[in-house]
Structure formats: C-alpha cells, structure tokens
Design a protein around this motif. Structure first.
Motif, PDB file in Angstrom:
ATOM      1  N   MET A  83       0.796  -1.348  -0.006  1.00 23.33           N
ATOM      2  CA  MET A  83       0.004   0.132  -0.036  1.00 23.33           C
ATOM      3  C   MET A  83       0.560   1.861  -0.040  1.00 23.33           C
ATOM      4  N   PHE A  84       1.071   1.947  -1.196  1.00 20.90           N
ATOM      5  CA  PHE A  84       1.519   3.028  -0.679  1.00 20.90           C
ATOM      6  C   PHE A  84       0.550   4.279  -0.811  1.00 20.90           C
ATOM      7  N   GLN A  85       1.886   5.649  -0.700  1.00 24.46           N
ATOM      8  CA  GLN A  85       0.852   6.829   0.554  1.00 24.46           C
ATOM      9  C   GLN A  85      -0.929   6.829  -0.984  1.00 24.46           C
ATOM     10  N   ASP A  86      -0.636   7.102  -2.134  1.00 28.75           N
ATOM     11  CA  ASP A  86      -1.596   7.079  -2.701  1.00 28.75           C
ATOM     12  C   ASP A  86      -1.983   6.061  -3.201  1.00 28.75           C
ATOM     13  N   ALA A  87      -3.178   5.524  -3.951  1.00 27.70           N
ATOM     14  CA  ALA A  87      -4.312   3.911  -3.911  1.00 27.70           C
ATOM     15  C   ALA A  87      -3.777   3.813  -4.717  1.00 27.70           C
ATOM     16  N   HIS A  88      -3.011   4.483  -6.287  1.00 29.13           N
ATOM     17  CA  HIS A  88      -2.294   3.905  -7.191  1.00 29.13           C
ATOM     18  C   HIS A  88      -3.729   2.845  -8.170  1.00 29.13           C
ATOM     19  N   LEU A  89      -5.083   3.311  -7.885  1.00 32.14           N
ATOM     20  CA  LEU A  89      -6.321   2.682  -8.943  1.00 32.14           C
ATOM     21  C   LEU A  89      -5.741   2.455  -9.620  1.00 32.14           C
ATOM     22  N   PRO A 163       0.463   4.874   4.575  1.00 32.41           N
ATOM     23  CA  PRO A 163      -0.756   4.526   3.827  1.00 32.41           C
ATOM     24  C   PRO A 163      -1.533   6.344   3.935  1.00 32.41           C
ATOM     25  N   PHE A 164      -1.226   6.912   5.035  1.00 35.62           N
ATOM     26  CA  PHE A 164      -2.418   7.472   5.316  1.00 35.62           C
ATOM     27  C   PHE A 164      -1.805   8.590   5.132  1.00 35.62           C
ATOM     28  N   SER A 165      -0.803   8.932   5.462  1.00 35.20           N
ATOM     29  CA  SER A 165       0.051  10.747   5.125  1.00 35.20           C
ATOM     30  C   SER A 165      -0.268  11.406   4.496  1.00 35.20           C
ATOM     31  N   LYS A 166      -1.453  10.870   3.302  1.00 29.99           N
ATOM     32  CA  LYS A 166      -1.664  12.474   1.890  1.00 29.99           C
ATOM     33  C   LYS A 166      -3.181  12.292   2.757  1.00 29.99           C
ATOM     34  N   LEU A 167      -3.850  11.632   3.498  1.00 30.44           N
ATOM     35  CA  LEU A 167      -5.208  10.973   3.806  1.00 30.44           C
ATOM     36  C   LEU A 167      -6.076  12.869   4.590  1.00 30.44           C
ATOM     37  N   ASP A 168      -6.650  13.301   4.511  1.00 27.09           N
ATOM     38  CA  ASP A 168      -7.618  14.621   5.501  1.00 27.09           C
ATOM     39  C   ASP A 168      -7.018  13.698   7.382  1.00 27.09           C
ATOM     40  N   SER A 169      -6.935  14.811   7.713  1.00 31.64           N
ATOM     41  CA  SER A 169      -6.867  13.844   9.194  1.00 31.64           C
ATOM     42  C   SER A 169      -8.132  13.860   9.897  1.00 31.64           C
ATOM     43  N   SER A 170      -9.314  14.370   9.539  1.00 37.67           N
ATOM     44  CA  SER A 170     -10.376  14.194   9.308  1.00 37.67           C
ATOM     45  C   SER A 170     -11.059  12.579   9.245  1.00 37.67           C
ATOM     46  N   LEU A 171     -10.023  12.301   8.935  1.00 36.18           N
ATOM     47  CA  LEU A 171     -10.577  10.608   7.058  1.00 36.18           C
ATOM     48  C   LEU A 171      -9.542   9.822   7.903  1.00 36.18           C
ATOM     49  N   ARG A 172      -8.463  10.067   8.304  1.00 35.81           N
ATOM     50  CA  ARG A 172      -7.173   9.476   9.002  1.00 35.81           C
ATOM     51  C   ARG A 172      -7.118   8.853   9.614  1.00 35.81           C
ATOM     52  N   ALA A 190       2.474  -7.916   8.588  1.00 35.19           N
ATOM     53  CA  ALA A 190       2.717  -6.344   8.049  1.00 35.19           C
ATOM     54  C   ALA A 190       3.407  -5.643   8.451  1.00 35.19           C
ATOM     55  N   LEU A 191       4.635  -4.362   7.840  1.00 37.42           N
ATOM     56  CA  LEU A 191       5.270  -4.074   7.685  1.00 37.42           C
ATOM     57  C   LEU A 191       5.337  -2.270   7.921  1.00 37.42           C
ATOM     58  N   MET A 192       5.008  -1.300   8.037  1.00 33.92           N
ATOM     59  CA  MET A 192       4.689  -0.025   7.942  1.00 33.92           C
ATOM     60  C   MET A 192       5.921   1.271   7.946  1.00 33.92           C
ATOM     61  N   VAL A 193       6.522   1.532   6.875  1.00 31.90           N
ATOM     62  CA  VAL A 193       6.592   2.614   7.215  1.00 31.90           C
ATOM     63  C   VAL A 193       5.999   3.395   7.335  1.00 31.90           C
ATOM     64  N   THR A 194       6.494   4.961   8.377  1.00 34.74           N
ATOM     65  CA  THR A 194       5.526   5.777   8.793  1.00 34.74           C
ATOM     66  C   THR A 194       6.563   6.999   9.474  1.00 34.74           C
ATOM     67  N   HIS A 195       5.896   8.307   9.283  1.00 27.45           N
ATOM     68  CA  HIS A 195       6.778   9.778  10.019  1.00 27.45           C
ATOM     69  C   HIS A 195       6.019   9.458  10.838  1.00 27.45           C
ATOM     70  N   ASP A 196       4.542   9.320  11.159  1.00 25.68           N
ATOM     71  CA  ASP A 196       3.564   9.502  12.416  1.00 25.68           C
ATOM     72  C   ASP A 196       3.462   8.993  12.937  1.00 25.68           C
TER      73      ASP A 196
END
Lengths: 216, 568
Positions: A83-89, A163-172, A190-196
């Motif tokens: 899962m990337f930052q964007d959904a890439h559908l 995976p959530f960095s580009k979402l609105d905070s309300s959605l996150r 699962a392995l997650m990379v994040t700044h948050d």
C-alpha cells in the motif's frame, strides 16, 4: 511462520550503505512500524522486500516469508501486498475491475469472482459501485478500495508505505482502523513505514528505528 | 534484478543495430567509396579526389552551396526566433493541450503537400495576387518571380510554415517542466520587460531541452529535397536538389561527383550544428555579462508583437495553402483575376482516378506497415527499459536522433547500391525498410515521455497483485497509454506519407506514392491534378490524427483520469 529479515543491507547506486544491517522478525498478525529520518531508506527497504528496487540498488542478506526465501524472485511471485501513499487505482478500469485484477486464479467462474469482489466492495462501503469509474471515488473510498484490492490478492504479508499521510486528518483515523482491523483479521505479518507517531501508536505493535550506519 | 528482460533488450538492440543503424553505415560507406573514386560498376577502382574536383566544377555548384546555407540557416534561425517570440507573447494564454490541437494540422500535413499549396497561394497567378488584383488593377498575373525565386525566399517561407509549429510544440512541451508563470512574474516585479524575462530567464532553461529538435530542424532545412524542388529556385537549385538530379542523371558518370556532394552535405550539416554550438557558447559568455549588467530593456514589447503577427500571418498562409489544394482539385475553369473558380467539377478526380488510386493504396500500405513495425519496436524498446528498471543511456538517445540529423541524400543512394546487391532494390521491402529509418525515431521520441510519465508505483502495485511483466504490459501499460500510442502512430503515418527520397531511391522509380507523384506533377502545368494528389496526401495524416483523438475519447469516455490528461 512470519516475515523474517536477516542481516539485510541495502546499498544506493553510488555504493553507499543505507542503514546498519537489519535483522527483524514480524510474526503473523503483527504490525511492525519502521521509523527513522528521511533519506535513511525506509521506502527502499519496503521496495527490497516487495521486489520493486530500481536498477542500481544493491540488496544483500535474506528475506524469508513463511520460510520461503523471496529476495531473489520477481515481485509478482512473492505474494507481498503493498500500500503506497496514493491508492494507485488503475485509471482505465472500473472500481470492481480494479479489485478483480488481483483476484487469484483459484477463485473460478465468473459469478463466483464477481460475488467475491461485490462482497469486498460491500466491506469497503462501496456496495453497488462495481461499474463506476475509479476516478469518481473520494480519497477515503480510494484508500479502502486499494486495501481491498491488495487483500483480495491473498498476500502472505503486507507492506505499508506511509499509507495515511496524504489523507485528510478527519479521515485518517477511520481509514487507519479500517486498514489495521482488516489486516489483523487475515492474520498476516505487516510492515509499516511512517513519519506519524500516531500510526505507530494505533498498531500497539513493535516500533523500530532505522539508523544511519556508523561511519568507519 | 538487472537480468530481467535481457533477451527482450538484446532483441531490440539487434533489430535497431542491424535494421536501422547498419543500413545508414552501409549507405555512407558506399557513398563515401564513390566520393573518393571507387565505383567498380563504372570500372573505377583507384582512390582519388577526382569526384570532388568534378563536383566543384559542375555548373552552379557555388551558387547551390550558397543557396543551401542561406535558406537552411535562415529558415532555422527565423523559425526559432518566431517560435520563441510567439511563445513569450501567448504562453500565459494557452494550455499545452490547446496549443497542441491548434498546431496539429500543420504538423500533420506532409511538407510536399504544403509546398504545393503554398506555390498555389504565392504564385503570380495565385490566391494572394488574385486578392490584390481588383485593387491594383491586374488583369493578368504580374511578372514577378514569387515562387522559385533565385533568393530562395519562397523556400524559406515554406520551411518556416512547417518548422515554426514544430518548434512551438517542442518549446511548449519543454515549458511544462518550468514554473514559467512564477519566473515571469518574479522577473517583471524586478523591473524586467516580458521579452527580456524570456530571453534572460526562460530561454536559458528551455534551450537544453530543445537543442536536439532545433538541430533536427537545421539538418532538415539544410538538406530538404522535395520542398526545395517545389518552392526553391530551379537553376541552379539548392545543393540537395542538385545532388538528387546528378544521382538520377542519364549520365552515370555524374554519380561520383554526386556522391562527393552527398558527403559534402553531411559536412554542411556538421558545420551548421557547429555554428549553433558555437553560438550557444558565445551566448553563454555574452549572456552572463549581459545579465550582470542588469539592463531592464523595456523596449522588447514591439519585437514580441512583431513575432506574433508574423507567426499568425505565416499560419494563415499555411491554412490558405491547405485549403487551396482542395479547391484546385475541384476547380474546372478558374481564369486569372477571379478569386474563386468559375466552374467546379469532379473531373480532375475522375480522370486521374487510376493514377491516384494506385498511389493511394501504395501510400496507405507503406504507412501502415512502417508505422506498425516502428510502434512495435518502440514499445519493445521501452518495455525493455522498464524490465531492466533503468533509464536510457546517452548513446541510446543519440542513436534515436541520428537518422534525423543526417541528410537523407547523404546515404540513401549508397544504401540503394547495398539493396541492389541483396536484390531487394525496387521492392516494397526496400521502401518500407528505408522509410522505417525515419518513421521509427519520430515514433520513439513521441512515445518516450508519456511512457516514462506512467507512475512507477502503479506498475509496482500491479506486480504486487501478482501480475507478471507480460500482464503488466498488456493489461496496464498499453490501455493506460492508448492515447499517446495512437498519437505516436498518427505521427508515424504522417512521417511515412511525407517520405520522398527514400521512396524515390529505394523504389527505383517503380513505386509511386502520393508524395512522389505530387512532387513530379508540381513541375507540370495542371494544377488541378496536382491538387488531387496533394489533397489526398494531406488527408491521410489528418485522418490518422483524427482517429488518434476519437478512439481514446470513445473508449475512455467514462474514465475521467484518462481523458485529456496525457497530451503529447
């Protein structure tokens, strides 16, 4: 049964070591969070595990998924979802066909495949949107559709790259819970990379920090 | 990882090497041998400079050489100035997509067809003269050499009508990579006039991106044959036309000086490019000094307006030229001072139908085969790069541009000798092969940027879902890239339809296409029949461009992210 990294090292095209050799075991059903300063190679680490390294990057050490060495096989045979930052559908496919893209071949018959996808759409709150243009989905809907697409492919492990960095905070929060509950339900590592920090907090799992290798 | 796609890349490399590069090398080898006295077919087998001595003593050689330099460099420099000025004046007001659509007809129309139309418009009995006649009181065509003038002015205008739109397109697409609006307002807020901002800030950033296309334009203008035959002076003509005549002369003895001329043509282009490189170095030094002086130069506005006006006038003449092809083909009686034909008729179409139907079917067959082969090779090349997950080496990029900066007349005759040896000269195979040398580079250049613009993560997502390389290509890349692929196909068709020399030399005069016929007819007297061929020649690429626009618009009508996002 788990995702096991043993003395994994990555080198940039210029030959520079990205981080100190990494040994890590992610048991089934766990989410391990990787944090660290930007440029330390967090995304590159996920690329190495998923098989998406660009030319020039070097990778040594071992990557085992449920006992199977995957570091030398192509991405499409690793059974590692990403899962990337964007959904890439895929922009040329409808919402439903996006989900159906990764459906394994053991699910046979048009009706069976269709109903599997419809069920997943329903879980994602997208019931009845099979034939819609994927561009018509909102940000949160896209994120949920992308997760469903990844999980329908029956991966043995999932990688999450901020995976959530580009979402609105309300959605996150909502998407975060949606994602982690579905991953937990599958019982896969699962392995997650994040700044948050909040991402790491929600998983209640282990958190490791990637460090620059000590200069010699 | 980098062994992925190794066989694909090896296959592509050998096809490009043996199919596209080897013919060029062989062509120059044969031409070069003849240029230095080795031509066994005529029993000449000692190395000598005699062909060169013959060349310089051929009648009109000096004038031809001067004419080539003046028209080639003149057309390129003026086109570049106009395109830059026009871009500076209108850039903030048009989107790249709208610009591309506006320029499409000019890019699609084959050079020769435009030249024929332009001759109709500019000639003493042409549309401009007819428009002026009532005011000036002409009742017969004025006695002025407005076409085929000894200065080559008509030729320069003809080249500019094709090259200004091409350069505009190239500059507009380069500009999408620069924050132009911000730089312009930053510059203007510091007190620099709009034109000066363009010269001092924008163009230095654009130039590295358009340098190669400008060289292509220069090489083309210095070595063009068909346009120069139709619009240029005829006696003596430009060097490239003269060389073509000598190659095709009844006296085979002229083949050797012609070969020397062909090699000289290469040197002329090398010299032209050297001049541009030198100019670039000079500009870099002088420009820096000029920048540091900080002159604000508010007075450039009239220059920009002049460039815009001239560009618009050129485009208008170009549109008139295209329209005149159709009107002439449908005219029956059209005496001089009248602005429109007195009577209309389909007779020109009906009477020449045997001829144009054969030429049309040859042209369509050649266009489809060369384009399909070229697009397939381009896709294989780009897919090979993807599988290796690496970009393109500089030498590979140079290889793509090579056929476009060397003169066709420089090696095609030599190549035909090689084709004669393997027994395919005069065949369709030979013509397809020779045309593909020029179709492939354009297709490849048109497809490369959109292909690379495809998000790598989209493809990684597909791989992580279990899609192997073939499935990623067929199910993801090709459908998403449908529009640019069809655009590249349309460009391929336009390039193939426009080919004159490859068809003439390799077809050994036996394969008639719309272009070869139109060029031949243009020197004759019946404008109506010439109009038929040139109108058809114009329609083919336009149909291809229209299809490239309509097919994706229909197939992706419910796919918002694919509608008009990737414009080339």
């Amino acid at each position: 049964m788990s995702l096991d990294l043993t003395s994994l090292t990555l080198r940039s095209p210029s030959g520079e070591l990205l981080f100190a050799p990494l040994t890590l075991s992610v048991p089934l059903g766990d989410v391990v969070t990787v944090m660290g300063p930007s440029g330390v190679g967090k995304s590159t680490l996920l690329d190495a595990i998923g098989g998406h390294l660009t030319h020039g990057f070097g990778c040594s050490g071992s990557i085992k998924l449920n006992g199977r060495e995957i570091s030398t096989i192509p991405a499409e045979t690793r059974q590692v979802g990403v899962m990337f930052q964007d959904a890439h559908l895929f922009p040329h496919l409808s919402v439903g066909d996006n989900l159906a893209f990764g459906l394994p071949s053991h699910i046979k018959g048009r009706a069976m495949r269709r109903s599997t996808v419809e069920a997943a759409l329903k879980q994602a709150g997208l019931a009845g949107r099979y034939d819609d243009d994927s561009a018509a989905l909102s940000g949160g809907q896209r994120a949920r559709a992308a997760l469903m697409r990844t999980l329908l492919a029956e991966p043995e492990a999932v990688l999450l790259d901020e995976p959530f960095s580009k979402l609105d905070s309300s959605l996150r929060d909502e998407i975060r819970h949606f994602t982690f509950s579905h991953i937990a339900a599958r019982g896969i590592p699962a392995l997650m990379v994040t700044h948050d920090e909040a991402d790491a907090h929600v998983t209640r799992g282990r958190c490791i920090a990637l460090k620059k290798p000590e200069s010699d | 990882m980098n062994t992925d796609g190794r066989y694909l890349r090896l296959t592509v490399l050998s096809i490009v090497g043996f199919g596209l590069m080897l013919p060029i090398v062989l062509g120059f080898w044969q031409t070069g041998r003849a240029a230095f006295g080795l031509f066994p077919a005529l029993g000449r087998d000692t190395l000598s400079l005699a062909p060169w001595r013959e060349l310089v003593t051929l009648p009109g050689f000096g004038t031809s050489l001067k004419l080539t330099l003046v028209t080639g460099i003149g057309a390129t420099v003026f086109s570049l100035l106009l395109a830059t000025g026009f871009c500076a004046a209108v850039h903030s007001r048009i989107t790249p997509g709208a610009g591309a659509r506006m320029l499409t007809p000019f890019l699609a129309i084959p050079h020769a067809a435009l030249a024929v139309g332009l001759a109709f418009v500019l000639a003493p009995s042409g549309w401009i003269a007819r428009g002026l006649a009532p005011f000036v009181g002409w009742d017969r065509p004025p006695d002025l050499a407005t076409v085929n003038d000894t200065w080559g002015l008509a030729l320069i205008v003809g080249l500019m009508i094709k090259e200004v739109p091409f350069l505009l397109l190239v500059i507009l697409s380069a500009l999408t990579q620069i924050p132009v609006a911000k730089h312009v307002s930053a510059g203007r807020s510091l007190g620099y006039g709009r034109g000066v901002v363009w010269i001092k800030i924008i163009m230095p950033q654009v130039w590295p991106m358009i340098r190669l296309p400008v060289w292509v334009v220069l090489a083309y203008a210095l070595s063009v044959v068909d346009v120069a035959m139709i619009l240029g002076p005829s006696n003596p003509p430009t060097l490239a036309v003269a060389i073509t005549r000598w190659f095709n002369a009844a006296d085979p003895g002229q083949i050797m000086p012609a070969s020397a001329g062909a090699i000289l043509q290469v040197l002329i282009i090398a010299l032209g490019i050297a001049v541009f490189v030198l100019g670039e170095c000079l500009m870099r030094r002088v420009g820096r000094w000029w920048l540091r002086r900080g002159g604000r130069g508010l007075s450039t506005e009239p220059g920009l307006q002049l460039a815009s006006v001239i560009t618009v006038v050129l485009m208008a003449i170009g549109m008139l030229a295209m329209l005149s092809l159709l009107i002439w083909s449908l005219a029956w009686r059209w005496p001089f001072p009248q602005f429109l034909p007195e009577s209309w008729s389909l007779r020109s179409w009906v009477n020449s139908s045997n001829g144009w139907q054969r030429a049309l079917s040859n042209t369509v067959f050649l266009a489809i085969t060369t384009t399909v082969l070229s697009v397939a090779l381009a896709i294989a090349w780009l897919e090979g790069e993807d599988r290796a997950r690496r970009g393109r080496a500089a030498w590979a990029e140079a290889l793509i541009y090579l056929p476009l900066v060397i003169p066709q007349v420089g090696f095609l005759y030599g190549l035909n000798i090689a084709f004669l040896k393997i027994g395919i000269s005069g065949d369709m195979t030979a013509v397809i092969w020779a045309q593909a040398l020029f179709v492939f580079p354009y297709v490849m250049i048109a497809l490369s940027d959109p292909w690379r613009a495809l998000n790598r993560r989209t493809l990684d997502s597909a791989a992580s879902l279990g899609a192997g390389p073939l499935k990623r290509l067929v199910k993801i890349k090709l459908p998403i890239l449908l529009r640019p692929i069809l655009t590249a196909t349309a460009i391929g068709v336009a390039v193939s339809v426009a080919q004159y020399l490859p068809t003439l030399f390799m077809g050994a005069g036996r394969i008639a296409t719309l272009t070869t016929e139109a060029v031949t007819l243009s020197s004759g007297s019946d404008r109506r029949v010439t109009g038929v061929y040139a109108a058809l020649q114009t329609m083919l690429p336009l149909v291809a461009y229209l299809a490239a626009f309509l097919i994706p618009a229909f197939l992706h009508r419910n796919r918002r992210d694919l509608n008009g996002t990737i414009q080339t």
